[in-house]
Design a protein around this motif. Structure first.
Motif, mmCIF file in Angstrom:
data_model
loop_
_atom_site.group_PDB
_atom_site.id
_atom_site.type_symbol
_atom_site.label_atom_id
_atom_site.label_comp_id
_atom_site.label_asym_id
_atom_site.label_seq_id
_atom_site.Cartn_x
_atom_site.Cartn_y
_atom_site.Cartn_z
ATOM 1 N N ILE A 114 0.731 -1.245 -0.152
ATOM 2 C CA ILE A 114 -0.122 0.151 -0.096
ATOM 3 C C ILE A 114 0.767 1.259 0.000
ATOM 4 C CG2 ILE A 114 -1.738 1.715 1.276
ATOM 5 C CD1 ILE A 114 -3.001 -1.510 2.519
ATOM 6 N N ARG A 115 1.575 1.672 0.834
ATOM 7 C CA ARG A 115 2.852 2.470 1.007
ATOM 8 C C ARG A 115 3.817 2.356 -0.385
ATOM 9 N NH1 ARG A 115 5.648 0.031 4.911
ATOM 10 N NH2 ARG A 115 3.443 -0.192 6.336
ATOM 11 N N LYS A 116 3.877 1.910 -1.195
ATOM 12 C CA LYS A 116 4.562 1.744 -2.605
ATOM 13 C C LYS A 116 3.287 2.387 -3.338
ATOM 14 C CE LYS A 116 6.393 -0.811 -6.080
ATOM 15 N NZ LYS A 116 5.920 -0.938 -6.671
ATOM 16 N N ARG A 117 2.451 1.971 -3.132
ATOM 17 C CA ARG A 117 1.332 2.699 -4.388
ATOM 18 C C ARG A 117 0.646 4.011 -4.001
ATOM 19 N NH1 ARG A 117 -3.936 -1.441 -3.911
ATOM 20 N NH2 ARG A 117 -2.260 -3.316 -4.344
ATOM 21 N N GLN A 118 1.235 4.448 -2.554
ATOM 22 C CA GLN A 118 1.138 5.556 -2.816
ATOM 23 C C GLN A 118 2.292 6.484 -3.070
ATOM 24 O OE1 GLN A 118 0.486 5.443 1.321
ATOM 25 N NE2 GLN A 118 -1.454 5.472 1.960
ATOM 26 N N ASP A 119 3.535 5.872 -2.655
ATOM 27 C CA ASP A 119 4.403 6.265 -3.524
ATOM 28 C C ASP A 119 4.408 7.008 -4.310
ATOM 29 O OD1 ASP A 119 5.105 7.103 -0.733
ATOM 30 O OD2 ASP A 119 6.524 5.406 -0.832
ATOM 31 N N ASP A 120 3.761 5.856 -5.367
ATOM 32 C CA ASP A 120 3.572 6.022 -6.538
ATOM 33 C C ASP A 120 3.167 6.502 -7.450
ATOM 34 O OD1 ASP A 120 5.669 3.885 -7.102
ATOM 35 O OD2 ASP A 120 4.290 2.288 -7.663
ATOM 36 N N ALA A 121 1.692 6.639 -6.857
ATOM 37 C CA ALA A 121 0.830 7.815 -7.295
ATOM 38 C C ALA A 121 1.549 9.052 -6.328
ATOM 39 C CB ALA A 121 -0.596 7.601 -6.083
ATOM 40 N N GLN A 122 1.761 9.599 -5.907
ATOM 41 C CA GLN A 122 2.709 11.221 -5.749
ATOM 42 C C GLN A 122 3.391 11.520 -6.686
ATOM 43 O OE1 GLN A 122 4.028 11.302 -1.748
ATOM 44 N NE2 GLN A 122 3.551 13.321 -1.205
ATOM 45 N N ARG A 123 4.357 10.161 -6.631
ATOM 46 C CA ARG A 123 5.391 10.568 -7.706
ATOM 47 C C ARG A 123 4.604 11.050 -9.324
ATOM 48 N NH1 ARG A 123 8.349 5.775 -7.834
ATOM 49 N NH2 ARG A 123 8.451 6.162 -5.396
ATOM 50 N N ASN A 124 3.778 9.950 -9.455
ATOM 51 C CA ASN A 124 2.721 10.380 -10.706
ATOM 52 C C ASN A 124 1.978 11.976 -10.856
ATOM 53 O OD1 ASN A 124 3.384 8.489 -12.702
ATOM 54 N ND2 ASN A 124 1.395 6.934 -11.613
ATOM 55 N N ARG A 125 1.781 12.506 -9.229
ATOM 56 C CA ARG A 125 0.392 13.812 -9.242
ATOM 57 C C ARG A 125 2.498 14.203 -9.646
ATOM 58 N NH1 ARG A 125 -1.913 12.778 -4.407
ATOM 59 N NH2 ARG A 125 -1.294 10.966 -4.390
ATOM 60 N N ARG A 126 2.404 14.021 -9.339
ATOM 61 C CA ARG A 126 4.081 15.586 -9.599
ATOM 62 C C ARG A 126 5.064 15.759 -10.598
ATOM 63 N NH1 ARG A 126 7.812 13.538 -4.232
ATOM 64 N NH2 ARG A 126 6.107 14.636 -2.603
ATOM 65 N N SER A 127 4.545 14.227 -11.362
ATOM 66 C CA SER A 127 5.136 14.107 -12.893
ATOM 67 C C SER A 127 5.041 14.848 -13.362
ATOM 68 C CB SER A 127 5.970 13.007 -13.163
ATOM 69 O OG SER A 127 4.719 12.633 -13.360
ATOM 70 N N ARG A 128 3.328 15.073 -13.731
ATOM 71 C CA ARG A 128 2.267 16.014 -14.708
ATOM 72 C C ARG A 128 2.110 17.040 -14.033
ATOM 73 N NH1 ARG A 128 -2.220 11.398 -13.142
ATOM 74 N NH2 ARG A 128 -2.558 12.303 -10.907
ATOM 75 N N ARG A 129 2.915 17.437 -13.054
ATOM 76 C CA ARG A 129 2.736 19.479 -12.414
ATOM 77 C C ARG A 129 3.610 19.759 -13.314
ATOM 78 N NH1 ARG A 129 3.066 20.277 -6.527
ATOM 79 N NH2 ARG A 129 2.727 17.820 -6.877
ATOM 80 N N PRO A 130 3.065 21.112 -14.107
ATOM 81 C CA PRO A 130 4.310 21.402 -14.453
ATOM 82 C C PRO A 130 5.203 22.308 -13.783
ATOM 83 C CG PRO A 130 1.732 23.174 -14.412
ATOM 84 C CD PRO A 130 1.817 21.514 -14.374
ATOM 85 N N MET A 131 6.107 22.775 -14.324
ATOM 86 C CA MET A 131 7.409 23.509 -13.244
ATOM 87 C C MET A 131 6.968 24.248 -13.235
ATOM 88 S SD MET A 131 9.834 21.125 -13.219
ATOM 89 C CE MET A 131 11.093 22.031 -12.594
ATOM 90 N N PRO A 132 7.405 25.495 -11.732
ATOM 91 C CA PRO A 132 6.426 26.729 -11.324
ATOM 92 C C PRO A 132 7.881 27.036 -12.553
ATOM 93 C CG PRO A 132 8.125 25.471 -10.002
ATOM 94 C CD PRO A 132 7.674 24.312 -10.833
ATOM 95 N N GLY A 133 7.212 28.183 -12.867
ATOM 96 C CA GLY A 133 8.136 29.788 -13.757
ATOM 97 C C GLY A 133 8.408 29.447 -14.772
ATOM 98 N N ARG A 134 7.565 28.162 -15.663
ATOM 99 C CA ARG A 134 8.215 27.712 -17.199
ATOM 100 C C ARG A 134 6.568 27.554 -17.727
ATOM 101 N NH1 ARG A 134 11.013 22.085 -18.903
ATOM 102 N NH2 ARG A 134 10.845 24.131 -20.312
ATOM 103 N N ARG A 135 6.591 28.195 -18.522
ATOM 104 C CA ARG A 135 5.294 29.191 -19.790
ATOM 105 C C ARG A 135 5.121 27.028 -20.285
ATOM 106 N NH1 ARG A 135 5.818 34.574 -22.169
ATOM 107 N NH2 ARG A 135 6.891 35.372 -20.649
ATOM 108 N N PRO A 136 3.978 27.131 -20.255
ATOM 109 C CA PRO A 136 3.951 25.337 -21.353
ATOM 110 C C PRO A 136 4.335 26.022 -22.974
ATOM 111 C CG PRO A 136 1.499 26.032 -20.189
ATOM 112 C CD PRO A 136 2.776 27.173 -19.730
ATOM 113 N N GLU A 137 4.384 25.559 -23.615
ATOM 114 C CA GLU A 137 4.723 25.913 -25.011
ATOM 115 C C GLU A 137 3.052 25.418 -25.786
ATOM 116 O OE1 GLU A 137 7.649 23.063 -26.435
ATOM 117 O OE2 GLU A 137 9.024 23.941 -25.218
ATOM 118 N N ARG A 138 3.415 26.895 -26.917
ATOM 119 C CA ARG A 138 1.824 26.707 -27.826
ATOM 120 C C ARG A 138 2.161 26.139 -29.138
ATOM 121 N NH1 ARG A 138 -1.010 31.652 -27.006
ATOM 122 N NH2 ARG A 138 -1.422 32.496 -25.376
#
Length: 146
Positions: A114-138
């Protein structure tokens, strides 16, 4: 009186939150119940489940029938496995200490998964989030200027 272990829905529209309760099979879904065993929140990742194992085990020994969803929840939390082990103790296949040792071993392995699943889900959420200070490319359609 037929007794069921089932979910009782609470929460607002499209935001379900459930109590796991013991109720007479003839009562309404959200109506009268005998005892509250725990809670289930399917909206969190992974779902948050809190169950009083001892109370659930007592009701299962008394003959209460869980619904399909509650059966899956109790299986996930190890209540049905504990009932299975205690049945082996009653039949004389092994003693109480061995049963508790098997359950503790299963429980630690299950908690690690369960802990491993929670860590994986948290890593997935972080990787989908855009980096602060960078604008998404159009992206431009068609590729050419016209």
């Amino acid at each position: 009186m037929p007794v069921k272990i089932r979910l009782q829905r609470h929460g607002s529209k499209k935001r379900p939150f459930y109590f796991i309760v013991v109720a007479d099979a003839r009562s309404h879904r959200d109506g009268k119940f005998i005892q509250k065993l725990g809670t289930y929140n399917p909206l969190t990742i992974p779902a948050t489940i809190q169950v009083d194992r001892q109370k659930a085990l007592e009701w299962l020994h008394k003959g209460a029938q869980p619904t399909d969803t509650v059966r899956r929840i109790l299986s996930f939390k190890g209540v049905l496995y504990l009932k299975h082990l205690l049945r082996g103790v009653d039949l004389g296949l092994f003693d109480q200490a061995t049963a508790m040792e098997k359950f503790t071993k299963w429980s630690t392995e299950h908690d690690a998964q369960i802990r491993k699943r929670q860590d994986d889900a948290q890593r997935n959420r972080r990787s989908r989030r855009p980096m602060p200070g960078r604008r998404p490319e159009r992206r431009t359609e068609g590729g050419g200027e016209g």
